[in-house]
Scaffold this motif. Structure first.
Motif, PDB file in Angstrom:
ATOM      1  N   UNK A   1     -14.515   8.761  29.364  1.00  0.00           N
ATOM      2  CA  UNK A   1     -14.936   8.895  27.978  1.00  0.00           C
ATOM      3  C   UNK A   1     -13.759   9.363  27.133  1.00  0.00           C
ATOM      4  N   UNK A   2     -13.536   8.683  25.990  1.00  0.00           N
ATOM      5  CA  UNK A   2     -12.530   9.097  25.018  1.00  0.00           C
ATOM      6  C   UNK A   2     -13.218   9.519  23.730  1.00  0.00           C
ATOM      7  N   UNK A   3     -12.650  10.514  23.054  1.00  0.00           N
ATOM      8  CA  UNK A   3     -13.049  10.883  21.706  1.00  0.00           C
ATOM      9  C   UNK A   3     -11.768  11.027  20.902  1.00  0.00           C
ATOM     10  N   UNK A   4     -11.648  10.291  19.784  1.00  0.00           N
ATOM     11  CA  UNK A   4     -10.397  10.280  19.034  1.00  0.00           C
ATOM     12  C   UNK A   4     -10.658  10.187  17.541  1.00  0.00           C
ATOM     13  N   UNK A   5      -9.738  10.763  16.779  1.00  0.00           N
ATOM     14  CA  UNK A   5      -9.754  10.662  15.316  1.00  0.00           C
ATOM     15  C   UNK A   5      -8.497   9.934  14.857  1.00  0.00           C
ATOM     16  N   UNK A   6      -8.672   8.869  14.095  1.00  0.00           N
ATOM     17  CA  UNK A   6      -7.570   8.105  13.517  1.00  0.00           C
ATOM     18  C   UNK A   6      -7.460   8.415  12.028  1.00  0.00           C
ATOM     19  N   UNK A   7      -6.222   8.428  11.531  1.00  0.00           N
ATOM     20  CA  UNK A   7      -6.024   8.612  10.091  1.00  0.00           C
ATOM     21  C   UNK A   7      -4.872   7.721   9.634  1.00  0.00           C
ATOM     22  N   UNK A   8      -4.907   7.333   8.379  1.00  0.00           N
ATOM     23  CA  UNK A   8      -3.828   6.513   7.832  1.00  0.00           C
ATOM     24  C   UNK A   8      -3.745   6.735   6.328  1.00  0.00           C
ATOM     25  N   UNK A   9      -2.520   6.857   5.844  1.00  0.00           N
ATOM     26  CA  UNK A   9      -2.284   6.877   4.409  1.00  0.00           C
ATOM     27  C   UNK A   9      -2.254   5.445   3.880  1.00  0.00           C
ATOM     28  N   UNK A  10      -2.451   5.291   2.587  1.00  0.00           N
ATOM     29  CA  UNK A  10      -2.488   3.961   2.009  1.00  0.00           C
ATOM     30  C   UNK A  10      -1.130   3.274   2.006  1.00  0.00           C
ATOM     31  N   UNK A  11      -1.136   1.957   2.155  1.00  0.00           N
ATOM     32  CA  UNK A  11       0.106   1.190   2.064  1.00  0.00           C
ATOM     33  C   UNK A  11       0.526   1.070   0.602  1.00  0.00           C
ATOM     34  N   UNK A  12       1.848   0.888   0.394  1.00  0.00           N
ATOM     35  CA  UNK A  12       2.420   0.794  -0.960  1.00  0.00           C
ATOM     36  C   UNK A  12       2.886  -0.635  -1.215  1.00  0.00           C
ATOM     37  N   UNK A  13       2.573  -1.140  -2.397  1.00  0.00           N
ATOM     38  CA  UNK A  13       2.959  -2.497  -2.795  1.00  0.00           C
ATOM     39  C   UNK A  13       3.490  -2.454  -4.218  1.00  0.00           C
ATOM     40  N   UNK A  14       4.615  -3.131  -4.458  1.00  0.00           N
ATOM     41  CA  UNK A  14       5.087  -3.302  -5.830  1.00  0.00           C
ATOM     42  C   UNK A  14       5.785  -4.656  -5.940  1.00  0.00           C
ATOM     43  N   UNK A  15       5.670  -5.273  -7.095  1.00  0.00           N
ATOM     44  CA  UNK A  15       6.266  -6.584  -7.323  1.00  0.00           C
ATOM     45  C   UNK A  15       5.607  -7.282  -8.488  1.00  0.00           C
ATOM     46  N   UNK A  16       5.717  -8.605  -8.535  1.00  0.00           N
ATOM     47  CA  UNK A  16       5.163  -9.404  -9.628  1.00  0.00           C
ATOM     48  C   UNK A  16       4.231 -10.464  -9.071  1.00  0.00           C
ATOM     49  N   UNK A  17       3.078 -10.632  -9.717  1.00  0.00           N
ATOM     50  CA  UNK A  17       2.134 -11.650  -9.280  1.00  0.00           C
ATOM     51  C   UNK A  17       2.505 -13.003  -9.869  1.00  0.00           C
ATOM     52  N   UNK A  18       1.650 -14.010  -9.666  1.00  0.00           N
ATOM     53  CA  UNK A  18       1.960 -15.378 -10.078  1.00  0.00           C
ATOM     54  C   UNK A  18       2.129 -15.515 -11.583  1.00  0.00           C
ATOM     55  N   UNK A  19       1.479 -14.642 -12.344  1.00  0.00           N
ATOM     56  CA  UNK A  19       1.588 -14.709 -13.805  1.00  0.00           C
ATOM     57  C   UNK A  19       2.805 -13.961 -14.333  1.00  0.00           C
ATOM     58  N   UNK A  20       3.537 -13.282 -13.448  1.00  0.00           N
ATOM     59  CA  UNK A  20       4.697 -12.498 -13.851  1.00  0.00           C
ATOM     60  C   UNK A  20       4.389 -11.055 -14.152  1.00  0.00           C
ATOM     61  N   UNK A  21       3.130 -10.647 -14.072  1.00  0.00           N
ATOM     62  CA  UNK A  21       2.743  -9.268 -14.348  1.00  0.00           C
ATOM     63  C   UNK A  21       3.217  -8.347 -13.221  1.00  0.00           C
ATOM     64  N   UNK A  22       3.708  -7.170 -13.628  1.00  0.00           N
ATOM     65  CA  UNK A  22       4.189  -6.210 -12.640  1.00  0.00           C
ATOM     66  C   UNK A  22       3.002  -5.518 -11.981  1.00  0.00           C
ATOM     67  N   UNK A  23       3.071  -5.406 -10.654  1.00  0.00           N
ATOM     68  CA  UNK A  23       2.002  -4.783  -9.866  1.00  0.00           C
ATOM     69  C   UNK A  23       2.603  -3.637  -9.066  1.00  0.00           C
ATOM     70  N   UNK A  24       1.958  -2.483  -9.130  1.00  0.00           N
ATOM     71  CA  UNK A  24       2.334  -1.344  -8.303  1.00  0.00           C
ATOM     72  C   UNK A  24       1.067  -0.610  -7.907  1.00  0.00           C
ATOM     73  N   UNK A  25       0.815  -0.535  -6.601  1.00  0.00           N
ATOM     74  CA  UNK A  25      -0.435   0.083  -6.166  1.00  0.00           C
ATOM     75  C   UNK A  25      -0.264   0.724  -4.792  1.00  0.00           C
ATOM     76  N   UNK A  26      -1.135   1.687  -4.551  1.00  0.00           N
ATOM     77  CA  UNK A  26      -1.232   2.353  -3.253  1.00  0.00           C
ATOM     78  C   UNK A  26      -2.683   2.221  -2.801  1.00  0.00           C
ATOM     79  N   UNK A  27      -2.895   1.659  -1.633  1.00  0.00           N
ATOM     80  CA  UNK A  27      -4.260   1.497  -1.143  1.00  0.00           C
ATOM     81  C   UNK A  27      -4.838   2.844  -0.708  1.00  0.00           C
ATOM     82  N   UNK A  28      -6.128   2.877  -0.514  1.00  0.00           N
ATOM     83  CA  UNK A  28      -6.816   4.132  -0.188  1.00  0.00           C
ATOM     84  C   UNK A  28      -6.478   4.607   1.226  1.00  0.00           C
TER      85      UNK A  28
END
Length: 305
Positions: free
Chosen positions: A230-257
């Motif tokens: 039997x295993x019991x475990x807790x996983x955790x992760x911080x959000x990934x970071x993304x920055x750049x420009x989408x197809x319309x040229x708009x700047x995108x900067x976000x951090x996922x949950x």
């Protein structure tokens, strides 16, 4: 992850395959340990930001995975291991992988800091230091199902403990405790559809967040060949970071949950001898935040050469 340990069972060695989740320690010098895992992941829902549950959205994401551990003992207290992963994912009427996909490859060096002495109740302590190499597809995806990598080099390390105790009736109980930590040391170039959730026309960079896992496992020897695990475990992760420009040229900067989850993984082991064994069971995710609720039946064969 398995390791064939030794302890007393009616004047014979106790045979182990290893629990489903716990990392093992070093293997004997000159010995190659090969352990292929096969698992199926079925989503049941998700945990929201407050820990509440939501039903799974349709179509549901399903995956079948082969995860194989290759470990070789270089010295009595020093081993190297490589972990290869192959996934196939699909959603009903909503895309599928274009064949099996090879994921990122972790390579770890394992050093046994303390050798165990059961008579004096001294456990074994192991240090893992390694890197996850970005070999999996993550950008310019023909289908989101093809994405399995992060595109970044990820440093990781762990401290593990293993100890064995003899219970009444001459039954052995093996305890493992571990703590993993992972941190990306590079970022990834993002183009079009990627594993970071970007769409066609996107140009930028992304980096996975820090993550880790803490847990313990118990293995109770019913006999020399049969073991309950039997295993019991807790996983955790911080959000990934993304920055750049989408197809319309708009700047995108976000951090996922950020997210956390708790899993329990009961299983049983059967060992033909000290070098060959099998384990079968399932992992269940029963609590968390911003993570999916999954059930993951799986089995593995452990072999020593």
């Amino acid at each position: 992850m398995a390791w064939m340990g030794t302890s007393s069972w009616a004047h014979a060695d106790q045979w182990y395959t290893g629990s489903l989740v716990s990392p093992s320690g070093t293997t004997r010098a000159g010995v190659l340990n090969v352990e292929p895992y096969y698992s199926y992941n079925q989503p049941l829902g998700s945990f929201d930001s407050r820990g509440g549950t939501r039903p799974a959205a349709h179509p549901m994401q399903r995956t079948f995975s082969n995860s194989t551990l290759w470990k070789y003992g270089i010295l009595p207290d020093f081993s190297v291991q490589v972990h290869t992963i192959v996934n196939y994912g699909w959603k009903h009427d909503s895309g599928h992988s274009h064949g099996p996909k090879t994921g990122d490859v972790p390579v770890d060096l394992i050093y046994r800091l303390v050798r165990p002495d059961p008579k004096r109740y001294i456990p074994a302590f192991n240090l893992f230091v390694g890197m996850i190499f970005p070999t999996g597809d993550y950008k310019k995806l023909g289908d989101a199902q093809d994405g399995i990598g992060s595109g970044a080099y990820v440093f990781r390390f762990a401290i593990t403990e293993q100890s064995t105790y003899t219970l009444p009736g001459n039954h052995e109980l093996r305890l493992r405790v571990w703590n993993w930590f992972r941190r990306a040391v590079t970022s990834a170039t993002l183009v079009d559809t990627t594993t970071y959730g970007t769409a066609h026309g996107f140009r930028g960079r992304g980096q996975p967040g820090m993550s880790g896992e803490t847990g313990f496992s118990l293995e109770y020897a019913v006999s020399q060949k049969w073991v309950l695990a039997m295993d019991l475990a807790r996983d955790w992760s911080n959000g990934s970071r993304v920055h750049g420009h989408d197809a319309s040229g708009a700047y995108v900067k976000k951090i996922s949950s950020a997210g956390t989850d708790w899993q329990i993984a009961p299983a049983f082991e059967y060992n033909w001898n000290s070098r060959w064994g099998i384990i079968a069971g399932s992992a269940f995710y029963f609590a968390g935040h911003n993570k999916s609720i999954q059930v993951s039946p799986q089995f593995a064969i452990n072999a020593m050469f």
